[in-house]
Design a protein around this motif. Structure first.
Motif, short mmCIF file in Angstrom:
data_model
loop_
_atom_site.label_atom_id
_atom_site.label_comp_id
_atom_site.label_asym_id
_atom_site.label_seq_id
_atom_site.Cartn_x
_atom_site.Cartn_y
_atom_site.Cartn_z
N CYS A 41 0.84 -1.20 0.00
CA CYS A 41 0.00 0.00 0.00
C CYS A 41 0.88 1.26 0.00
CB CYS A 41 -0.92 -0.02 1.22
SG CYS A 41 -2.04 1.37 1.29
N TYR A 42 1.91 1.27 0.82
CA TYR A 42 2.85 2.39 0.89
C TYR A 42 3.52 2.59 -0.47
CZ TYR A 42 6.86 5.13 2.63
OH TYR A 42 7.81 6.09 2.84
N HIS A 45 1.03 4.03 -3.02
CA HIS A 45 0.78 5.44 -2.72
C HIS A 45 1.94 6.32 -3.22
CE1 HIS A 45 -0.55 9.00 -0.60
NE2 HIS A 45 0.64 9.08 -0.02
N GLU A 48 2.19 6.62 -7.02
CA GLU A 48 1.21 7.60 -7.53
C GLU A 48 1.69 9.03 -7.26
OE1 GLU A 48 -1.91 8.94 -9.65
OE2 GLU A 48 -1.23 6.87 -9.48
#
Length: 89
Positions: A41-42, A45, A48
């Motif tokens: 997830c990190y 993120h 992006e």
């Protein structure tokens, strides 16, 4: 992303460098911990954030890499001053 549009060229390059470091660092961690959901997830993120920063930079000062170049004029990026030559300041 609105905050990035207010940055000058040096600030935006610094931001891109920081986010790039985070992406490389977490990618190396994921090489040894490929199922760590929080790390994935990190990573996503920060990837992006990196894409957004590169696009903002390209829109304001010209592309740093070919993948953010204008598709109708790919080679225009080569005619612009490079960041260390004071391009876009």
């Amino acid at each position: 992303m609105n905050q990035m549009t207010q940055m000058n060229q040096a600030q935006l390059l610094h931001w891109i460098n920081m986010v790039s470091f985070a992406v490389v660092d977490i990618a190396e961690y994921l090489d040894t911990h490929p199922v760590d959901a929080e790390a994935i997830c990190y990573f996503n993120h920060h990837i992006e954030m990196h894409r957004n920063a590169m696009q903002v930079y390209a829109d304001k000062f010209g592309p740093l890499t070919i993948d953010t170049a204008n598709p109708d004029a790919y080679w225009d990026w080569a005619k612009q001053p490079l960041p260390w030559e004071g391009g876009g300041c």
